[in-house]
Design a protein around this motif. Structure first.
Motif, PDB file in Angstrom:
ATOM      1  N   LYS A  39       0.815  -1.210   0.000  1.00 21.83           N
ATOM      2  CA  LYS A  39       0.000   0.000   0.000  1.00 21.83           C
ATOM      3  C   LYS A  39       0.847   1.257   0.000  1.00 21.83           C
ATOM      4  O   LYS A  39       0.334   2.363  -0.137  1.00 21.83           O
ATOM      5  CB  LYS A  39      -0.925   0.010   1.225  1.00 21.83           C
ATOM      6  CG  LYS A  39      -1.925  -1.133   1.274  1.00 21.83           C
ATOM      7  CD  LYS A  39      -2.791  -1.195   0.041  1.00 21.83           C
ATOM      8  CE  LYS A  39      -3.637   0.034  -0.159  1.00 21.83           C
ATOM      9  NZ  LYS A  39      -4.487  -0.050  -1.372  1.00 21.83           N
ATOM     10  N   PRO A  41       3.190   2.710  -2.178  1.00 21.88           N
ATOM     11  CA  PRO A  41       3.182   3.628  -3.326  1.00 21.88           C
ATOM     12  C   PRO A  41       1.869   4.399  -3.479  1.00 21.88           C
ATOM     13  O   PRO A  41       1.879   5.601  -3.783  1.00 21.88           O
ATOM     14  CB  PRO A  41       3.422   2.687  -4.516  1.00 21.88           C
ATOM     15  CG  PRO A  41       4.185   1.540  -3.930  1.00 21.88           C
ATOM     16  CD  PRO A  41       3.597   1.345  -2.562  1.00 21.88           C
ATOM     17  N   GLU A  42       0.754   3.719  -3.273  1.00 23.19           N
ATOM     18  CA  GLU A  42      -0.554   4.377  -3.403  1.00 23.19           C
ATOM     19  C   GLU A  42      -0.701   5.492  -2.378  1.00 23.19           C
ATOM     20  O   GLU A  42      -1.147   6.612  -2.700  1.00 23.19           O
ATOM     21  CB  GLU A  42      -1.651   3.334  -3.218  1.00 23.19           C
ATOM     22  CG  GLU A  42      -3.063   3.883  -3.231  1.00 23.19           C
ATOM     23  CD  GLU A  42      -4.100   2.816  -2.905  1.00 23.19           C
ATOM     24  OE1 GLU A  42      -5.104   3.162  -2.271  1.00 23.19           O
ATOM     25  OE2 GLU A  42      -3.894   1.640  -3.280  1.00 23.19           O
ATOM     26  N   ALA A  44       1.778   6.996  -0.736  1.00 25.10           N
ATOM     27  CA  ALA A  44       2.804   8.010  -0.992  1.00 25.10           C
ATOM     28  C   ALA A  44       2.351   9.002  -2.072  1.00 25.10           C
ATOM     29  O   ALA A  44       2.548  10.221  -1.946  1.00 25.10           O
ATOM     30  CB  ALA A  44       4.110   7.336  -1.405  1.00 25.10           C
ATOM     31  N   LYS A  45       1.744   8.486  -3.124  1.00 25.96           N
ATOM     32  CA  LYS A  45       1.257   9.352  -4.207  1.00 25.96           C
ATOM     33  C   LYS A  45       0.223  10.341  -3.685  1.00 25.96           C
ATOM     34  O   LYS A  45       0.288  11.556  -3.987  1.00 25.96           O
ATOM     35  CB  LYS A  45       0.662   8.499  -5.324  1.00 25.96           C
ATOM     36  CG  LYS A  45       0.114   9.314  -6.489  1.00 25.96           C
ATOM     37  CD  LYS A  45      -0.506   8.411  -7.551  1.00 25.96           C
ATOM     38  CE  LYS A  45      -1.088   9.236  -8.692  1.00 25.96           C
ATOM     39  NZ  LYS A  45      -1.727   8.372  -9.726  1.00 25.96           N
ATOM     40  N   LYS A  46      -0.710   9.849  -2.887  1.00 26.70           N
ATOM     41  CA  LYS A  46      -1.764  10.711  -2.355  1.00 26.70           C
ATOM     42  C   LYS A  46      -1.172  11.789  -1.457  1.00 26.70           C
ATOM     43  O   LYS A  46      -1.554  12.968  -1.542  1.00 26.70           O
ATOM     44  CB  LYS A  46      -2.776   9.870  -1.578  1.00 26.70           C
ATOM     45  CG  LYS A  46      -3.913  10.674  -0.970  1.00 26.70           C
ATOM     46  CD  LYS A  46      -4.944   9.768  -0.314  1.00 26.70           C
ATOM     47  CE  LYS A  46      -6.107  10.579   0.231  1.00 26.70           C
ATOM     48  NZ  LYS A  46      -7.165   9.713   0.806  1.00 26.70           N
ATOM     49  N   GLU A  48       2.005  12.914  -1.342  1.00 33.21           N
ATOM     50  CA  GLU A  48       2.859  13.838  -2.096  1.00 33.21           C
ATOM     51  C   GLU A  48       2.038  14.883  -2.832  1.00 33.21           C
ATOM     52  O   GLU A  48       2.380  16.073  -2.850  1.00 33.21           O
ATOM     53  CB  GLU A  48       3.740  13.058  -3.078  1.00 33.21           C
ATOM     54  CG  GLU A  48       4.896  12.321  -2.409  1.00 33.21           C
ATOM     55  CD  GLU A  48       5.796  11.614  -3.405  1.00 33.21           C
ATOM     56  OE1 GLU A  48       6.949  11.345  -3.056  1.00 33.21           O
ATOM     57  OE2 GLU A  48       5.320  11.311  -4.532  1.00 33.21           O
ATOM     58  N   GLU A  49       0.934  14.455  -3.442  1.00 30.13           N
ATOM     59  CA  GLU A  49       0.074  15.385  -4.175  1.00 30.13           C
ATOM     60  C   GLU A  49      -0.571  16.418  -3.252  1.00 30.13           C
ATOM     61  O   GLU A  49      -0.794  17.560  -3.638  1.00 30.13           O
ATOM     62  CB  GLU A  49      -1.003  14.607  -4.931  1.00 30.13           C
ATOM     63  CG  GLU A  49      -0.466  13.804  -6.113  1.00 30.13           C
ATOM     64  CD  GLU A  49      -1.532  12.948  -6.764  1.00 30.13           C
ATOM     65  OE1 GLU A  49      -2.642  12.823  -6.193  1.00 30.13           O
ATOM     66  OE2 GLU A  49      -1.265  12.395  -7.860  1.00 30.13           O
ATOM     67  N   GLU A  54       8.306  15.004  -0.371  1.00 35.02           N
ATOM     68  CA  GLU A  54       8.775  13.797  -1.054  1.00 35.02           C
ATOM     69  C   GLU A  54       8.774  12.639  -0.066  1.00 35.02           C
ATOM     70  O   GLU A  54       9.243  12.777   1.069  1.00 35.02           O
ATOM     71  CB  GLU A  54      10.178  14.002  -1.616  1.00 35.02           C
ATOM     72  CG  GLU A  54      10.676  12.798  -2.418  1.00 35.02           C
ATOM     73  CD  GLU A  54      11.991  13.045  -3.119  1.00 35.02           C
ATOM     74  OE1 GLU A  54      12.377  12.220  -3.954  1.00 35.02           O
ATOM     75  OE2 GLU A  54      12.638  14.079  -2.831  1.00 35.02           O
TER      76      GLU A  54
END
Length: 335
Positions: A39, A41-42, A44-46, A48-49, A54
């Motif tokens: 879970k 990467p999913e 982390a993307k949320k 970071e956005e 980072e």
């Protein structure tokens, strides 16, 4: 319908985003246990956005709150550690935030099912941090069905009443009861309670809906076989962990002295990640593990020599009776 990890466990993304904004962190670490790593990467993307920070995800194994990624911690402004509660007697850094990933699954149906298989009147409730907030619900079900519910506080390493760790079953020993009901998945925690208390333990899995009685006989046979293979050992390698919550140098040194007392040779081996491959080059007759207590049990038969727990080492040396075999624990008592 079974829930996926993202639905079953609360990763608290909004809280994480809030902490990052409040601290103005630019470089943030995520550390997950194996069951939650995918879970990363999913999430982390949320994050970071939403924050512009980072994220660095730890790729190393994680075995508990005792196993913070200190290398990653040195790199980042703050670190989020998922899946465990903070150990009360360990505080490595104010930069670490523990995300306990509480379960949203309703435990009441499986508790109702378990009551029919309980034999005693006074029931000790135990669980992991994922379900500890559901203990009042479980207690309510037990009491409505005529049982008495008890929840032990445990020692200073335990964050919540009724919580058990893979290395600490003190909450189960804190209150007198007829038998125990464990809420959760997996066998190691309820097996540890059964061996620690010598009482009947039922395990109720709220995800599968299954209830089973824990049988420690297989583990006892495995451990007895490891002890038997070590009875003629003359040279021992005593494993000491460098992980912040597993380091027991005093215990390891006392075991070395005990070996000398019995005319045996013993050497202390400091290591961070204990694996069978890491120990291949050490030519000893048996190892003694003072690192994570689960290692000797989970990896049984895979090490290049028998791997004993401290208690089993005492049996090998004649300092402890076979009948007093228990799983190793890391507790608040000095060692």
């Amino acid at each position: 319908m079974s829930l996926g990890i993202s639905e079953a466990f609360d990763l608290r993304p909004e809280y994480i985003i809030s902490v990052i904004k409040d601290t103005k962190a630019k470089l943030v670490g995520f550390q997950f246990p194996e069951g939650l790593k995918r879970k990363g990467p999913e999430l982390a993307k949320k994050v970071e956005e939403a924050t512009g920070a980072e994220i660095i995800i730890s790729g190393d194994p994680c075995f508990g709150a005792c196993d913070l990624d200190r290398t990653l911690l040195d790199y980042v402004d703050i670190l989020f550690h998922f899946g465990h509660a903070e150990l009360e007697d360990i505080r490595l850094s104010d930069k670490v935030y523990f995300i306990e990933t509480r379960s949203s699954v309703d435990v009441r149906p499986v508790i109702e099912k378990a009551v029919r298989e309980l034999e005693g009147q006074k029931i000790g409730l135990i669980t992991t941090v994922q379900h500890v907030h559901k203990l009042p619900d479980a207690c309510s079900v037990l009491e409505k069905m005529g049982k008495t519910c008890v929840i032990g506080r445990g020692d200073s390493r335990i964050a919540y009443a009724g919580q058990v760790l893979g290395c600490n079953f003190s909450a189960a020993r804190d209150e007198d009861c007829d038998e125990y009901l464990y809420i959760g998945s997996g066998d190691f925690h309820p097996l540890g309670v059964a061996l620690s208390t010598k009482k009947r333990v039922l395990a109720a899995d709220p995800f599968s809906g299954k209830v089973r009685e824990v049988d420690p006989s297989r583990i006892l046979r495995q451990r007895s076989a490891v002890i038997a293979k070590s009875l003629d050992a003359q040279v021992f390698g005593i494993i000491v962990s460098s992980k912040n919550g597993q380091e027991r140098v005093k215990l390891a040194s006392s075991l070395k002295e005990l070996a000398k007392k019995h005319g045996k040779e013993a050497h202390l081996i400091l290591i961070d990640l204990v694996t069978p491959d890491q120990l291949l080059q050490f030519k000893v007759d048996a190892f003694v593990n003072t690192a994570c207590p689960r290692l000797a049990v989970d990896e049984v038969g895979r090490f290049p020599a028998p791997m004993l727990t401290p208690q089993e080492f005492e049996i090998v040396l004649g300092e402890r009776d076979w009948e007093k075999l228990v799983l190793d624990e890391i507790t608040e008592e000095p060692v």
